[in-house]
Scaffold this active site. Structure first.
Site, PDB file in Angstrom:
ATOM      1  N   ARG A   1       0.834  -1.208   0.000  1.00 27.76           N
ATOM      2  CA  ARG A   1       0.000   0.000   0.000  1.00 27.76           C
ATOM      3  C   ARG A   1       0.869   1.259   0.000  1.00 27.76           C
ATOM      4  O   ARG A   1       0.407   2.348  -0.325  1.00 27.76           O
ATOM      5  CB  ARG A   1      -0.914  -0.044   1.236  1.00 27.76           C
ATOM      6  CG  ARG A   1      -2.186   0.704   1.106  1.00 27.76           C
ATOM      7  CD  ARG A   1      -3.165   0.312   2.192  1.00 27.76           C
ATOM      8  NE  ARG A   1      -2.861   0.918   3.472  1.00 27.76           N
ATOM      9  CZ  ARG A   1      -3.657   0.823   4.543  1.00 27.76           C
ATOM     10  NH1 ARG A   1      -4.780   0.130   4.470  1.00 27.76           N
ATOM     11  NH2 ARG A   1      -3.341   1.398   5.669  1.00 27.76           N
TER      12      ARG A   1
ATOM     13  N   LYS B   1      11.042  -0.213   6.009  1.00 23.95           N
ATOM     14  CA  LYS B   1      11.395  -0.895   7.258  1.00 23.95           C
ATOM     15  C   LYS B   1      10.163  -1.622   7.794  1.00 23.95           C
ATOM     16  O   LYS B   1       9.272  -1.012   8.375  1.00 23.95           O
ATOM     17  CB  LYS B   1      11.899   0.100   8.316  1.00 23.95           C
ATOM     18  CG  LYS B   1      12.541  -0.636   9.489  1.00 23.95           C
ATOM     19  CD  LYS B   1      12.455   0.090  10.788  1.00 23.95           C
ATOM     20  CE  LYS B   1      11.140  -0.047  11.474  1.00 23.95           C
ATOM     21  NZ  LYS B   1      10.720  -1.436  11.807  1.00 23.95           N
ATOM     22  N   PRO B   2      10.119  -2.943   7.591  1.00 23.81           N
ATOM     23  CA  PRO B   2       8.976  -3.691   8.141  1.00 23.81           C
ATOM     24  C   PRO B   2       9.113  -3.854   9.645  1.00 23.81           C
ATOM     25  O   PRO B   2      10.194  -3.632  10.214  1.00 23.81           O
ATOM     26  CB  PRO B   2       9.075  -5.047   7.434  1.00 23.81           C
ATOM     27  CG  PRO B   2      10.522  -5.202   7.104  1.00 23.81           C
ATOM     28  CD  PRO B   2      11.067  -3.811   6.876  1.00 23.81           C
TER      29      PRO B   2
ATOM     30  N   GLY C   1       1.108   2.371  11.971  1.00 26.32           N
ATOM     31  CA  GLY C   1       1.372   1.771  13.268  1.00 26.32           C
ATOM     32  C   GLY C   1       0.559   2.472  14.331  1.00 26.32           C
ATOM     33  O   GLY C   1      -0.478   3.086  14.048  1.00 26.32           O
TER      34      GLY C   1
ATOM     35  N   GLU D   1      -0.850   6.457   9.124  1.00 26.13           N
ATOM     36  CA  GLU D   1      -2.007   5.554   9.249  1.00 26.13           C
ATOM     37  C   GLU D   1      -1.925   4.967  10.644  1.00 26.13           C
ATOM     38  O   GLU D   1      -1.123   4.065  10.904  1.00 26.13           O
ATOM     39  CB  GLU D   1      -1.941   4.456   8.182  1.00 26.13           C
ATOM     40  CG  GLU D   1      -2.031   4.967   6.751  1.00 26.13           C
ATOM     41  CD  GLU D   1      -3.437   5.420   6.359  1.00 26.13           C
ATOM     42  OE1 GLU D   1      -4.386   5.204   7.119  1.00 26.13           O
ATOM     43  OE2 GLU D   1      -3.563   6.017   5.275  1.00 26.13           O
TER      44      GLU D   1
ATOM     45  N   ARG E   1     -11.768 -10.957  12.082  1.00 23.22           N
ATOM     46  CA  ARG E   1     -10.776 -11.050  11.016  1.00 23.22           C
ATOM     47  C   ARG E   1      -9.421 -10.655  11.598  1.00 23.22           C
ATOM     48  O   ARG E   1      -9.326  -9.748  12.416  1.00 23.22           O
ATOM     49  CB  ARG E   1     -11.161 -10.083   9.891  1.00 23.22           C
ATOM     50  CG  ARG E   1     -10.355 -10.207   8.632  1.00 23.22           C
ATOM     51  CD  ARG E   1     -10.951  -9.289   7.568  1.00 23.22           C
ATOM     52  NE  ARG E   1     -10.808  -7.890   7.946  1.00 23.22           N
ATOM     53  CZ  ARG E   1      -9.950  -7.042   7.376  1.00 23.22           C
ATOM     54  NH1 ARG E   1      -9.163  -7.434   6.417  1.00 23.22           N
ATOM     55  NH2 ARG E   1      -9.889  -5.791   7.785  1.00 23.22           N
TER      56      ARG E   1
ATOM     57  N   CYS F   1      -6.438  -2.335  12.550  1.00 26.18           N
ATOM     58  CA  CYS F   1      -6.785  -0.963  12.932  1.00 26.18           C
ATOM     59  C   CYS F   1      -8.256  -0.708  12.645  1.00 26.18           C
ATOM     60  O   CYS F   1      -8.885   0.125  13.269  1.00 26.18           O
ATOM     61  CB  CYS F   1      -5.923   0.021  12.172  1.00 26.18           C
ATOM     62  SG  CYS F   1      -5.976  -0.268  10.404  1.00 26.18           S
TER      63      CYS F   1
ATOM     64  N   GLU G   1      -7.625   0.475  21.974  1.00 27.75           N
ATOM     65  CA  GLU G   1      -7.694  -0.550  20.932  1.00 27.75           C
ATOM     66  C   GLU G   1      -7.557  -1.911  21.593  1.00 27.75           C
ATOM     67  O   GLU G   1      -6.572  -2.144  22.302  1.00 27.75           O
ATOM     68  CB  GLU G   1      -6.508  -0.379  19.984  1.00 27.75           C
ATOM     69  CG  GLU G   1      -6.774   0.471  18.784  1.00 27.75           C
ATOM     70  CD  GLU G   1      -5.618   0.397  17.786  1.00 27.75           C
ATOM     71  OE1 GLU G   1      -4.459   0.603  18.179  1.00 27.75           O
ATOM     72  OE2 GLU G   1      -5.895   0.151  16.607  1.00 27.75           O
TER      73      GLU G   1
ATOM     74  N   SER H   1     -11.955  -2.472   3.255  1.00 30.37           N
ATOM     75  CA  SER H   1     -10.667  -2.176   2.609  1.00 30.37           C
ATOM     76  C   SER H   1     -10.705  -2.555   1.134  1.00 30.37           C
ATOM     77  O   SER H   1     -11.166  -3.632   0.771  1.00 30.37           O
ATOM     78  CB  SER H   1      -9.548  -2.953   3.306  1.00 30.37           C
ATOM     79  OG  SER H   1      -9.521  -2.596   4.662  1.00 30.37           O
TER      80      SER H   1
HETATM   81  P1  NAD Z   1       3.964   0.088  16.353  1.00 31.44           P
HETATM   82  O1  NAD Z   1       3.646   1.535  16.341  1.00 31.44           O
HETATM   83  O2  NAD Z   1       4.478  -0.501  17.588  1.00 31.44           O
HETATM   84  O3  NAD Z   1       5.031  -0.251  15.226  1.00 31.44           O
HETATM   85  C1  NAD Z   1       4.822   0.052  13.861  1.00 31.44           C
HETATM   86  C2  NAD Z   1       6.153   0.130  13.167  1.00 31.44           C
HETATM   87  O4  NAD Z   1       6.883   1.220  13.723  1.00 31.44           O
HETATM   88  C3  NAD Z   1       7.050  -1.093  13.307  1.00 31.44           C
HETATM   89  O5  NAD Z   1       7.766  -1.265  12.113  1.00 31.44           O
HETATM   90  C4  NAD Z   1       7.997  -0.691  14.422  1.00 31.44           C
HETATM   91  O6  NAD Z   1       9.236  -1.353  14.343  1.00 31.44           O
HETATM   92  C5  NAD Z   1       8.173   0.780  14.116  1.00 31.44           C
HETATM   93  N1  NAD Z   1       8.582   1.609  15.246  1.00 31.44           N
HETATM   94  C6  NAD Z   1       8.244   1.487  16.546  1.00 31.44           C
HETATM   95  N2  NAD Z   1       8.820   2.483  17.266  1.00 31.44           N
HETATM   96  C7  NAD Z   1       9.507   3.240  16.385  1.00 31.44           C
HETATM   97  C8  NAD Z   1      10.306   4.423  16.508  1.00 31.44           C
HETATM   98  N3  NAD Z   1      10.499   5.027  17.686  1.00 31.44           N
HETATM   99  N4  NAD Z   1      10.864   4.935  15.397  1.00 31.44           N
HETATM  100  C9  NAD Z   1      10.669   4.350  14.196  1.00 31.44           C
HETATM  101  N5  NAD Z   1       9.932   3.232  14.026  1.00 31.44           N
HETATM  102  C10 NAD Z   1       9.358   2.696  15.107  1.00 31.44           C
HETATM  103  O7  NAD Z   1       2.631  -0.631  15.854  1.00 31.44           O
HETATM  104  P2  NAD Z   1       2.370  -2.181  15.669  1.00 31.44           P
HETATM  105  O8  NAD Z   1       2.173  -2.788  17.023  1.00 31.44           O
HETATM  106  O9  NAD Z   1       3.383  -2.788  14.748  1.00 31.44           O
HETATM  107  O10 NAD Z   1       0.994  -2.164  14.857  1.00 31.44           O
HETATM  108  C11 NAD Z   1      -0.229  -2.052  15.479  1.00 31.44           C
HETATM  109  C12 NAD Z   1      -0.743  -0.626  15.400  1.00 31.44           C
HETATM  110  O11 NAD Z   1      -0.783  -0.233  14.037  1.00 31.44           O
HETATM  111  C13 NAD Z   1      -2.156  -0.490  15.910  1.00 31.44           C
HETATM  112  O12 NAD Z   1      -2.278   0.689  16.660  1.00 31.44           O
HETATM  113  C14 NAD Z   1      -2.981  -0.389  14.631  1.00 31.44           C
HETATM  114  O13 NAD Z   1      -4.198   0.279  14.788  1.00 31.44           O
HETATM  115  C15 NAD Z   1      -2.049   0.343  13.741  1.00 31.44           C
HETATM  116  N6  NAD Z   1      -2.382   0.114  12.343  1.00 31.44           N
HETATM  117  C16 NAD Z   1      -2.930   1.145  11.648  1.00 31.44           C
HETATM  118  C17 NAD Z   1      -3.298   0.949  10.326  1.00 31.44           C
HETATM  119  C18 NAD Z   1      -3.929   2.045   9.538  1.00 31.44           C
HETATM  120  O14 NAD Z   1      -3.943   1.937   8.321  1.00 31.44           O
HETATM  121  N7  NAD Z   1      -4.434   3.096  10.143  1.00 31.44           N
HETATM  122  C19 NAD Z   1      -3.085  -0.291   9.715  1.00 31.44           C
HETATM  123  C20 NAD Z   1      -2.515  -1.318  10.460  1.00 31.44           C
HETATM  124  C21 NAD Z   1      -2.149  -1.089  11.782  1.00 31.44           C
END
Ligand code: NAD
Length: 517
Positions: free
Chosen positions: A199, A214-215, A268, A290, A318, A324, A421, A481
């Site tokens: 995306r 960066k995944p 995230g 996002e 799902r 999210c 959440e 989606s």
């Molecule tokens: P997260 O914020 O912990 O991590 C997301 C990404 O950010 C990961 O790659 C992680 O390594 C990186 N990251 C974490 N701290 C960082 C920092 N200080 N600097 C740079 N990168 C950093 O989220 P998660 O637990 O991986 O995912 C779940 C969250 O994502 C939920 O809150 C969910 O709602 C949200 N999400 C949102 C969408 C959307 O489209 N709005 C889609 C999917 C997930």
């Protein structure tokens, strides 16, 4: 980057990759002989920088484990901050040539990657089930959704346009054109390992931007497998770079601070998003965010309850509730709340918990034990405040990070589960008596990603479009989606949109030129 005047075309690269495919199918990866270990062996465990697969300069590795079993899947390169900047070097070095590559050609690379992904759809699905835990059928659904971004933006690459007109004084022409923003840093979460990557990658490449991806450290293998696709279709070196790391903050901060970077796209949590917005401010980066959600799912008294139950199951369970867009609060009219709760409970009691690779499994593990603890804390808090437990309500007896699918009803307003959440298979129901009350409850959150509304009254449905403070809405449907639609939120759910005609604009900047008569 070695882009020549006659770059290797996606078609020619594809025939090369078709040959590779044939070779692979004779060895490890044919559908009939698809084994987990052969698949994992075929995923590169290195960083992809400047068209090369390389180890971290520190030689560090990170371990990727399967949430269903806790077993190690693979050890892969663990990037250092120096590696991160090397990836940005590669993206910056190839930026001008990629921006100058014909839009049709950019689109063809994406289309070829889409086609190759279709040939490997079973591998991608299995890989996601292994590293993230979702059942195979859902992983297959994500492959369909996630790959569609490659096809959609292959088509959008050739539709970037501007406008031309006379200025009001009649003394010159206003020309408005679109330019690629420039090198982009794309950070993705673990819950949709393929779709969250494509995306971002697809619109960025379509717009003419080079990228560093960066995944999440919990699910990096799918993105590495995506990079391999692009390598095989002949994408020029340096256009797509992937770094995997256990040090997200240490590696990302220098990239974000580097003046060569022009765009940060993050998916995230809202808390991390806020940190990144602050970091991006020092370099005045374009940002797409996002972030988290707290989706209301409103069932009016005039809803078709069959549809509402089906929608609820999809919107809640799902991805094992780890989306999210997952419905977080079921706001149900008091006239139908009891029946809705019981019908759902019957269906939820039929769910099968297990490793996502097992036949018939509908609920996989949560991503880790912390997620299980969090879901349980929210449920216990709600029960302590007066909610009724209809089913579930505890960690599964199975080994691994499993939580029993849960339904609670009569949830009281001050319960934490209505604010945070859940990110787990827990469905919580609150009741309302009139439309205004339902709207007030739905909007009573700092989030605004998506809402779901079930009503057979069209005028009421249309009122909800106007009244609910969310970036997206499902009217009588629980999954919305779609690559062709703009995905994104309002309030603290984020900035910008991904997908649809809007998605490519996140990677374009508008240029105005005045040409005097
Ligand atoms: P997260 O914020 O912990 O991590 C997301 C990404 O950010 C990961 O790659 C992680 O390594 C990186 N990251 C974490 N701290 C960082 C920092 N200080 N600097 C740079 N990168 C950093 O989220 P998660 O637990 O991986 O995912 C779940 C969250 O994502 C939920 O809150 C969910 O709602 C949200 N999400 C949102 C969408 C959307 O489209 N709005 C889609 C999917 C997930």
């Amino acid at each position: 980057m070695t882009l020549t005047a006659e770059p290797s075309t996606p078609e020619s690269s594809l025939s090369k990759s078709a040959a590779d495919e044939a070779a692979l199918s004779k060895s490890s990866l044919s559908k009939s002989s698809l084994t987990e270990s052969a698949l994992l062996d075929s995923v590169p465990g290195l960083l992809y920088i400047g068209g090369e697969w390389v180890a971290s300069e520190s030689k560090a590795t990170l371990t990727v484990s399967e949430p269903a079993t806790g077993e190690v899947l693979k050890h892969i390169a663990d990037a250092s901050p120096t590696d991160g900047l090397r990836a940005l070097d590669a993206a910056a070095a190839s930026a001008d040539e990629w921006a100058a590559t014909a839009p049709r050609m950019r689109g063809e690379y994406l289309r070829s990657a889409f086609d190759l992904l279709q040939q490997r759809k079973d591998q991608f699905a299995l890989l996601m089930t292994l590293e993230m835990g979702k059942p195979l059928s859902e992983a297959a659904g994500e492959v369909a959704y996630g790959s569609e971004f490659l096809r959609w933006f292959s088509e959008e690459a050739v539709r970037i346009s501007g406008r031309y007109g006379q200025n009001p004084e009649g003394t010159g022409q206003i020309v408005v054109s679109q330019r690629p923003v420039g090198p982009s840093y794309l950070i993705t979460p673990w819950n949709f390992p393929l779709a969250m990557a494509t995306r971002k990658i697809a619109p960025a490449l379509a717009a003419g931007c080079t990228v560093v991806v960066k995944p999440a450290e919990l699910t990096p293998l799918t993105t590495l497998f995506v990079a391999k696709l692009f390598e095989e279709v002949g994408l020029p070196a340096g256009v797509l770079n992937v770094i995997t790391t256990s040090r997200a903050s240490d590696v990302s901060a220098p990239i974000i601070a580097d003046p060569r970077l022009r765009k940060l796209s993050f998916t995230g949590s809202t808390s991390v998003g806020k940190v990144l917005i602050k970091q991006a401010a020092s370099n005045v980066l374009r940002t797409s965010m996002e972030l988290g959600g707290n989706a209301p799912f409103i069932v009016f008294g005039d809803a078709d309850l069959d549809k509402a139950v089906e929608g609820a199951l999809a919107a809640k369970f799902r991805n094992i509730g780890q989306a999210c867009t997952a419905a977080n609060r079921f706001i149900v009219h008091s006239s139908v709340a009891a029946e809705f709760g019981h019908r759902l409970t019957d269906r939820v009691n039929g769910f099968v918990i297990g490793r996502g690779t097992e036949t018939g499994v509908t609920i996989g593990p949560l991503i880790n034990d912390r997620a299980v603890d969090k879901a349980d804390d929210l449920v216990q808090d709600a029960i302590a405040r007066g909610a009724n437990l209809l089913t579930g309500g505890h960690r599964s007896l199975r080994a691994g990070s499993f939580y029993e699918p849960t339904v609670i009803t009569n949830v009281q307003p001050e319960s934490t589960i209505l604010r945070e959440e859940i990110f787990g298979p827990v469905l919580s129901i609150v009741e309302f008596d009139n439309e205004d009350e339902a709207v007030a409850m739905a909007n009573d959150t700092e989030y605004g990603l998506v809402s779901y509304v079930f009503t057979e009254n069209l005028a009421r449905g249309q009122r909800m479009i106007e009244k609910l403070d969310t970036g997206m809405m499902g009217l009588n449907v629980g999954v919305i989606s779609n690559a062709a639609a703009p995905f994104g939120g309002v309030k603290q759910s984020g900035l910008g949109r991904e997908g649809g005609a809007e998605g490519i604009h996140e990677y374009l900047s508008t240029k105005y030129t005045l040409i005097p008569n």
